[in-house]
Design an enzyme around this catalytic site. Structure first.
Site, PDB file in Angstrom:
ATOM      1  N   SER A 124       0.642  -1.562   0.481  1.00 23.72           N
ATOM      2  CA  SER A 124       0.202  -0.294   0.111  1.00 23.72           C
ATOM      3  C   SER A 124       0.819   0.974   0.104  1.00 23.72           C
ATOM      4  O   SER A 124       1.473   1.524  -0.990  1.00 23.72           O
ATOM      5  CB  SER A 124      -0.907  -0.140   1.356  1.00 23.72           C
ATOM      6  N   HIS A 125       0.995   2.159   1.289  1.00 25.52           N
ATOM      7  CA  HIS A 125       1.537   3.041   0.919  1.00 25.52           C
ATOM      8  C   HIS A 125       2.988   3.112   1.930  1.00 25.52           C
ATOM      9  O   HIS A 125       3.669   4.008   1.686  1.00 25.52           O
ATOM     10  CB  HIS A 125       0.481   4.024   2.034  1.00 25.52           C
ATOM     11  N   ASP A 298      -1.957   7.363  -2.803  1.00 29.37           N
ATOM     12  CA  ASP A 298      -1.257   5.927  -2.658  1.00 29.37           C
ATOM     13  C   ASP A 298      -0.494   4.924  -3.569  1.00 29.37           C
ATOM     14  O   ASP A 298      -1.085   4.925  -5.015  1.00 29.37           O
ATOM     15  CB  ASP A 298      -1.406   5.373  -0.988  1.00 29.37           C
ATOM     16  N   ASP A 300      -1.151   1.545  -4.004  1.00 29.42           N
ATOM     17  CA  ASP A 300      -1.915   0.829  -4.050  1.00 29.42           C
ATOM     18  C   ASP A 300      -3.260   1.815  -4.471  1.00 29.42           C
ATOM     19  O   ASP A 300      -4.232   1.024  -5.223  1.00 29.42           O
ATOM     20  CB  ASP A 300      -2.318  -0.275  -3.824  1.00 29.42           C
ATOM     21  N   ASP A 302      -5.978   2.990  -3.384  1.00 30.08           N
ATOM     22  CA  ASP A 302      -7.093   3.117  -2.469  1.00 30.08           C
ATOM     23  C   ASP A 302      -7.040   4.776  -1.431  1.00 30.08           C
ATOM     24  O   ASP A 302      -8.293   4.849  -0.917  1.00 30.08           O
ATOM     25  CB  ASP A 302      -6.943   1.567  -1.160  1.00 30.08           C
ATOM     26  N   ARG A 303      -6.032   4.351  -0.502  1.00 31.64           N
ATOM     27  CA  ARG A 303      -6.259   6.075  -0.173  1.00 31.64           C
ATOM     28  C   ARG A 303      -5.897   7.463  -1.151  1.00 31.64           C
ATOM     29  O   ARG A 303      -5.399   7.758  -2.403  1.00 31.64           O
ATOM     30  CB  ARG A 303      -4.684   6.113   0.629  1.00 31.64           C
ATOM     31  N   LYS A 399     -11.459   1.063   0.130  1.00 31.55           N
ATOM     32  CA  LYS A 399     -11.509   1.985  -0.072  1.00 31.55           C
ATOM     33  C   LYS A 399     -10.814   2.685  -1.324  1.00 31.55           C
ATOM     34  O   LYS A 399     -10.429   1.546  -1.689  1.00 31.55           O
ATOM     35  CB  LYS A 399     -10.852   2.890   0.895  1.00 31.55           C
TER      36      LYS A 399
HETATM   37  C1  G16 Z   1      -4.652  -0.176   6.285  1.00 34.73           C
HETATM   38  C2  G16 Z   1      -6.059  -0.143   6.795  1.00 34.73           C
HETATM   39  C3  G16 Z   1      -7.452   0.944   6.888  1.00 34.73           C
HETATM   40  C4  G16 Z   1      -5.874   1.423   8.240  1.00 34.73           C
HETATM   41  C5  G16 Z   1      -4.843   2.271   7.728  1.00 34.73           C
HETATM   42  C6  G16 Z   1      -3.663   2.559   8.221  1.00 34.73           C
HETATM   43  O1  G16 Z   1      -4.573   1.208   4.883  1.00 34.73           O
HETATM   44  O2  G16 Z   1      -6.616  -0.491   5.175  1.00 34.73           O
HETATM   45  O3  G16 Z   1      -7.724   0.597   6.812  1.00 34.73           O
HETATM   46  O4  G16 Z   1      -6.415   2.948   8.945  1.00 34.73           O
HETATM   47  O5  G16 Z   1      -3.924   1.020   7.175  1.00 34.73           O
HETATM   48  O6  G16 Z   1      -3.457   1.330   9.793  1.00 34.73           O
HETATM   49  P1  G16 Z   1      -2.363   1.049  10.461  1.00 34.73           P
HETATM   50  O7  G16 Z   1      -2.527   2.453  11.479  1.00 34.73           O
HETATM   51  O8  G16 Z   1      -2.498  -0.152  11.481  1.00 34.73           O
HETATM   52  O9  G16 Z   1      -0.682   1.963  10.247  1.00 34.73           O
HETATM   53  P2  G16 Z   1      -3.675   0.895   3.151  1.00 34.73           P
HETATM   54  O10 G16 Z   1      -3.511   1.918   2.895  1.00 34.73           O
HETATM   55  O11 G16 Z   1      -2.302   1.017   4.092  1.00 34.73           O
HETATM   56  O12 G16 Z   1      -3.626  -0.662   2.977  1.00 34.73           O
END
Ligand code: G16
Length: 574
Positions: A124-125, A298, A300, A302-303, A399
């Site tokens: 992801s990010h 981000d 992938d 989704d953000r 998302k």
């Molecule tokens: C993932 C989850 C989200 C979550 C985020 C932050 O995002 O899909 O639902 O809010 O992590 O998680 P943490 O605070 O545990 O780092 P992504 O975009 O990284 O897949």
């Protein structure tokens, strides 16, 4: 047309040793890329997933979607999955061209093709490349991230694994050409199939069924003049989606300036996290005042981060609330109606105010998109979001960054052409939740865990209950009303989860939340969330950091954060 290869591929059963650290976090398993590439670490995790899938699908050979965000080892990982799927009774893999597919797009095609789930190769990010991070996440048949029951079961299997199964001769699969292929596998009664699809096509079709593209086109370059915008894809997966939607479908090349739309294996060195720190290039571009609207995605896709003219920042919490309040401008919601709303626990209560006024249900779930799935499947909610730059609706079960951007453009086309004015109007209607998040990233050692343990103990001992704190800011005082460790019972299936973050709620409704991130790949990341509500219009134009100073200093004092972490300032402030 399906292309049946005549060669029969043999299945090899290869011995392996289990790993003890393959427990998925908030969203899949994330580790340094090198970890995944060494000692069959990746293969082990995939085998555990296939074993779990076999257990859940006793009478059936599943069909799965495979896609990734283009980071280093996504294409190689996809080829390994192909070899292993063939040997693990998977009927068919539907794979994005070149193995590249955004996370929302994976969710879209799981639902469209009615598959049994999917594998998303993404961290992801988190930054990508050989020296950065990699990740694997599993989605279920509703298109959403696997719930804890599934990830826990996969984790159990990772700890008992003795071998992996693969077809090593299944090589040289053409991932670039759309089409269908079948392969004979020794010992299998049915052939193994692969279909290469253009996931951008499927995703764009979905977006066109949700939004009024003519209206958005007219906003960008229509009867009211030009509306220049800037989109930055941070060299993640979104480039092709951005170019296709804005330059082709909306035909708005002249007014939509794009940056970093080439998907690179190391994301061009970007930390592909769309926040004020890591997407500073967008912030600077917006500050020149030449663009009415700016957005970044981000790795992938989704953000999303939304900015207005001059770099006016829309917090993800406010973004969720504004969209929730204005869903009726979007054709999809005109047709399907709007059920309730939901947010993750640390997300500010801004959307709660919208729910209150519109008399709709509001749900508060733990951090993680997987917790929204049941609520959407049961039509309890239509839109949900998280402070971590995630916003989405029930059109899919992830998302969706592009959905959020097109939603915002729909609101701008229908309500007001200024992001800032939309926010001001919103605050004047509902009041303003001032919100900030402090991240202390990649801390080594036991400090963060000891800090959380102490806070947990304070919840148990109730020692802060009714305690009043004076701050060094004017005569601001805060009295503790609730201090707990957040737990959640899913209202649909009754599943229970606990230890989801320490909440301190004061008598005036202000909240402090402490959590350890579940997405980091190295060290521990402490997150501090601060939320405070104001309904005096004089405050609405004030700076959030200024407004929240007393609460932030109180949070640092209560948690003794500096003593435990050795950090005197956060790495990221949102
Ligand atoms: C993932 C989850 C989200 C979550 C985020 C932050 O995002 O899909 O639902 O809010 O992590 O998680 P943490 O605070 O545990 O780092 P992504 O975009 O990284 O897949």
């Amino acid at each position: 047309m399906s292309n049946l290869e005549q060669v029969k591929h043999a299945i090899e059963v290869r011995p392996t040793k289990p790993f003890t650290d393959q427990k998925p976090g908030t969203s899949g398993l994330r580790k340094p890329t090198k970890t995944f590439k060494e000692n069959q670490y990746f293969e082990n995790f995939i085998q555990a997933y296939f074993d779990d899938l076999a257990e859940r699908n006793k009478d059936k050979s599943p069909t799965l979607i495979v896609g990734g965000d283009g980071r280093h080892f996504v294409r190689e990982g996809t080829r390994i999955i192909i070899q292993m799927a063939a040997a693990n009774n998977i009927k068919k893999l539907i794979i994005a061209r070149d193995a590249i597919m955004s996370t929302p797009s994976v969710s879209c095609v799981i639902r469209k093709y009615g598959t049994d789930g999917g594998i998303v190769l993404t961290a992801s990010h988190n930054p990508g490349g050989i020296n950065n991070d990699y990740g694997v996440k599993f989605n279920i048949a509703n298109g959403g991230p696997a719930p804890e029951a599934v990830t826990n079961s996969v984790y159990d299997k990772t700890r008992q694994l003795t071998n992996i199964r693969l077809c090593p001769t299944l090589i040289n699969i053409d991932l670039l050409t759309l089409g269908k292929h079948s392969y004979e596998i020794e010992g299998r009664s049915i052939p193994f199939e692969i279909e290469i699809i253009d996931s951008v096509d499927d995703y764009v079709q979905l977006m066109k069924s949700i939004f009024d593209f003519d209206k958005i086109r007219n906003l960008l370059n229509g009867d009211k003049g030009k509306f220049p915008i800037m989109i930055n894809a941070l060299s993640g997966v979104m480039g092709p989606y951005v170019l296709r939607i804005f330059h082709e479908e909306l035909n708005a090349k002249e007014v939509v300036t794009v940056k970093n739309c080439e998907n690179l294996e190391d994301f061009g060195g970007h930390h592909p996290d769309p926040n004020l720190t890591y997407a500073h290039e967008l912030v600077e571009d917006m500050q020149n005042g030449n663009y009415e609207f700016g957005a970044a995605f981000d790795g992938d896709g989704d953000r999303n981060m939304i900015l207005g003219k001059g770099g006016f920042f829309v917090t993800p919490c406010d973004s969720l609330a504004v969209l929730a309040a204005n869903l009726d401008v979007i054709p999809y919601f005109q047709k399907h109606g709007v059920f309730g709303y939901a947010r993750s626990m640390p997300t500010s209560g801004a959307v709660d105010r919208v729910a209150e006024k519109s008399q709709k249900l509001i749900y508060e779930v733990p951090t993680g998109w997987k917790f929204f799935g049941n609520l959407m499947d049961s039509k309890l909610i239509s839109i949900c979001g998280e402070e971590s730059f995630g916003t989405g609706s029930d059109h899919i079960r992830e998302k969706d960054g592009m959905w959020a951007v097109l939603s915002w453009l729909s609101v701008l086309a229908n309500i007001d052409r200024s992001v800032e004015k939309i926010l001001q109007t919103h605050w004047h209607t509902y009041g303003r939740n001032f919100f900030t998040r402090y991240d202390y990233e990649e801390i080594n050692g036991a400090g963060p865990f000891s800090m959380m343990k102490r806070l947990e103990d304070m919840c148990t001992s109730k020692e802060l209950m009714n305690k009043t704190f004076n701050t060094n800011y004017g005569n601001k005082q805060y009295t503790v009303k609730i201090m707990d460790d957040f737990s959640y019972t899913d209202p649909v299936d009754g599943s229970y989860t606990e230890k989801q973050g320490i909440r301190i709620i004061f008598t005036d409704g202000s909240r402090l939340v402490f959590r350890l991130s579940g997405t980091g790949a190295r060290g521990a990341t402490v997150r501090l969330y601060v939320d405070s509500y104001e309904n005096d219009p004089v405050t609405y134009t004030k700076d959030a950091q200024e407004m929240l100073k007393p609460l932030i200093s109180l949070a640092l004092e209560i948690a003794q954060l500096k003593d435990f972490t050795g950090r005197d300032k956060p790495t990221v402030i949102t």
